[in-house]
Design an enzyme around this catalytic site. Sequence first.
Site, PDB file in Angstrom:
ATOM      1  N   ARG A  71       2.876   5.936  -3.248  1.00  0.00           N
ATOM      2  CA  ARG A  71       4.021   6.758  -3.670  1.00  0.00           C
ATOM      3  C   ARG A  71       4.291   6.593  -5.160  1.00  0.00           C
ATOM      4  NH1 ARG A  71       4.082   5.660   1.645  1.00  0.00           N
ATOM      5  NH2 ARG A  71       5.317   6.895   3.113  1.00  0.00           N
ATOM      6  N   GLY A 111      -5.549   7.756   5.447  1.00  0.00           N
ATOM      7  CA  GLY A 111      -4.672   8.732   6.095  1.00  0.00           C
ATOM      8  C   GLY A 111      -3.415   8.980   5.283  1.00  0.00           C
ATOM      9  N   ASP A 162       1.690  -1.264  11.883  1.00  0.00           N
ATOM     10  CA  ASP A 162       0.353  -1.679  11.447  1.00  0.00           C
ATOM     11  C   ASP A 162       0.038  -3.130  11.795  1.00  0.00           C
ATOM     12  OD1 ASP A 162      -0.216   0.813  10.383  1.00  0.00           O
ATOM     13  OD2 ASP A 162       0.542   0.303   8.394  1.00  0.00           O
ATOM     14  N   ARG A 214      -7.798  -3.240   9.352  1.00  0.00           N
ATOM     15  CA  ARG A 214      -6.910  -4.185  10.055  1.00  0.00           C
ATOM     16  C   ARG A 214      -7.599  -4.801  11.282  1.00  0.00           C
ATOM     17  NH1 ARG A 214      -2.746  -3.644   6.682  1.00  0.00           N
ATOM     18  NH2 ARG A 214      -2.130  -1.546   6.110  1.00  0.00           N
ATOM     19  N   LYS A 258       0.837  -1.210   0.000  1.00  0.00           N
ATOM     20  CA  LYS A 258       0.000   0.000   0.000  1.00  0.00           C
ATOM     21  C   LYS A 258       0.869   1.257   0.000  1.00  0.00           C
ATOM     22  CE  LYS A 258      -2.867   0.729   3.622  1.00  0.00           C
ATOM     23  NZ  LYS A 258      -2.603   2.044   4.247  1.00  0.00           N
ATOM     24  N   SER A 259       1.873   1.288   0.864  1.00  0.00           N
ATOM     25  CA  SER A 259       2.714   2.493   0.947  1.00  0.00           C
ATOM     26  C   SER A 259       3.417   2.760  -0.380  1.00  0.00           C
ATOM     27  CB  SER A 259       3.772   2.308   2.035  1.00  0.00           C
ATOM     28  OG  SER A 259       3.167   2.232   3.293  1.00  0.00           O
TER      29      SER A 259
HETATM   30  C1  S3P Z   1       2.280   4.766   6.256  1.00  0.00           C
HETATM   31  C2  S3P Z   1       2.792   5.113   7.484  1.00  0.00           C
HETATM   32  C3  S3P Z   1       2.229   4.644   8.756  1.00  0.00           C
HETATM   33  C4  S3P Z   1       1.258   3.484   8.565  1.00  0.00           C
HETATM   34  C5  S3P Z   1       0.340   3.692   7.398  1.00  0.00           C
HETATM   35  C6  S3P Z   1       1.134   3.869   6.111  1.00  0.00           C
HETATM   36  C7  S3P Z   1       2.943   5.291   5.042  1.00  0.00           C
HETATM   37  O1  S3P Z   1       1.519   5.712   9.351  1.00  0.00           O
HETATM   38  O2  S3P Z   1       0.513   3.285   9.739  1.00  0.00           O
HETATM   39  O3  S3P Z   1      -0.520   2.575   7.256  1.00  0.00           O
HETATM   40  O4  S3P Z   1       2.667   4.777   3.932  1.00  0.00           O
HETATM   41  O5  S3P Z   1       3.746   6.215   5.167  1.00  0.00           O
HETATM   42  P1  S3P Z   1       2.232   6.758  10.351  1.00  0.00           P
HETATM   43  O6  S3P Z   1       3.177   7.559   9.562  1.00  0.00           O
HETATM   44  O7  S3P Z   1       1.100   7.595  10.891  1.00  0.00           O
HETATM   45  O8  S3P Z   1       2.880   5.922  11.410  1.00  0.00           O
END
Ligand code: S3P
Length: 442
Positions: A32, A100, A326, A402, A27-28
Site C-alpha cells: 500500500r 494476490g 495467514d 507460508r 507486506k500489506s
Molecule cells: C492481504 C489480505 C489477505 C491476506 C493477504 C494480504 C492484504 O487476503 O491473506 O496475505 O494485504 O490485503 P484476503 O483479502 O484474500 O483475505
Amino acid sequence: MTDQTATPRSFSASVPLKGGIAIPGDKSISHRSLMLSALAVGESRVTGLLEGHDVLATAAAMRAMGATIERRDDGEWRIHGVGVGGLLQPREALDMGNSGTSTRLLMGLVASHPITTTFVGDASLSGRPMGRVIDPLSQMGADISASPGGRLPLMVRGLTPAIPLSYRLPMASAQVKSAILLAGLNTPGITEVIEPVPTRDHSERMLKGFGADLAVELGSDGTRHIRIRGEAELKPQTIVVPGDPSSAAFFIVAALIVPGSDITIANVGLNPTRAGLVEVLQQMGGDISLVNARTVGGEPVADLRVRHSALKGIAVDPAVVPSMVDEFPILFVAAALAEGRTVTTGLDELRVKESDRIAVMAAGLKAIGARVEESDDGLIIDGTGGDPLPGGATIAGHLDHRICMSFAIAGLVSKAPVTIDDIAPVATSFPNFEALLAGLQQ
Ligand code: S3P
C-alpha cells in the site's frame, strides 16, 4: 515432472533458539505504501519496506504505469507519484509473480483509470479466483476479460469516470475491500464498502494518512461502512513500515515449541486486525510478553519476548480467523506439538490462498507423523504434548511461502529431517528467513 530449478532444503532438530531478531517490514503495508505514494503528487519516503518478490512486483507495476521509484543505498525508498487519475498505460503485461495482493489491489486502481492493463502471474496465482474483484469492479464500469474461471491472465479496461458503488463484501477479504476503495479514489462521488466481518484495516488507515476523505461508520448490526470520496488528491508521506506480524509468526511458534528457547522479536506490528495469533497462542499457554509497546507509522507495535512453553490444544474461536488468516499454517504446527486436541473451523478462505492451505497442511503434517483430520473448513489436530514429531518426509510447498516456512519450523522439532521440495517461494515475503533462523541457533 520434477522441477529442475527447484531448491530443496532440509530442516532438522534444533538447539534452543536464543537472542534477538528484527523481522522485515509488513507486506500489506509495503504494497500500500508503494501504491498510494505512486498516486500522490510529490515525493514520498518509505523506510522499512519489505523487499520481497511480491512487493517488488508492485514496485515494478507502479513504475510501468509512470511512477518514479528508487531505492537509496541506505535502504530508504523514494517515490514520485503521478497523481490520482494519472496512471499511464503500461507497455507490457504486468507480471504479478506469486502476489494476490498486488493483483487484486492493482486491478482496483486501474479499473477507474482510462488505461488497459493485462495481468499475468505464476502457476499458483493463475489458479486463484479473481471473480471476487471482477464482480464489483465490473459494476463500477471496468471491462474485464479473464481466463476461464475468472483467473489470470486477465485484462482490465478501465472506465473514467467510473460509477460509484455501494458494495457489501460477500467474503471476509481485505484485498477485495481495498480493490474497491482504490477504484473509488478516482471515481466521482462516494464509493462505499460494507464489511460484515472486520478485516485488516491498513487501507483505511493509510488512505486517511495520505489525505483521502475516508470515513468508517459502525452500523447498528455491527457492520463497518467504509466510505471514500473520489477524485481525491493524495499528499506525499513519510512512512515507517512496522515489522510484519505474519513473518514474526514463524519465529513466535518456533520459540514456543523448540525446548529451551528464549528470543526477542523487535518491532512487530500488532494492529488488532492482525494480532489474532498472539492471542490464540497465549490461550494455548504460550509465554509471549509484549515489551515497549509504541506506535510506529500510525500502527501499534511492540517487541515480543517468547519463551518455550508447554502448549495446550484449544478450540479456536472462528471469530478470530480474519485477524490471523495467514497464520493458520504455522498455528497448525504449534497445535501438532501441543498437549490435547486443537479444533479450527471457519477457514474456508484458506482454500484459495497461494495453495489450498487446509489440504496442503493436512497432507504435510500427516507425512511427518502428526495426527490430523481434515474437515470442510478446518483441521482437527491431536498434538504430541511436546514430544518431537517423527519427521523424515519431503513436503511439497506448492509455491506457497507460508507452507514452506511452516514445515521448516516443524523440522526443528522433528526426529528425522523435514525437507521442503523448493525453498525459493520464501523470498516472496521473507527473504532473510533462513539467515534469521541460523542467527538464533548460534
Ligand atoms: C492481504 C489480505 C489477505 C491476506 C493477504 C494480504 C492484504 O487476503 O491473506 O496475505 O494485504 O490485503 P484476503 O483479502 O484474500 O483475505
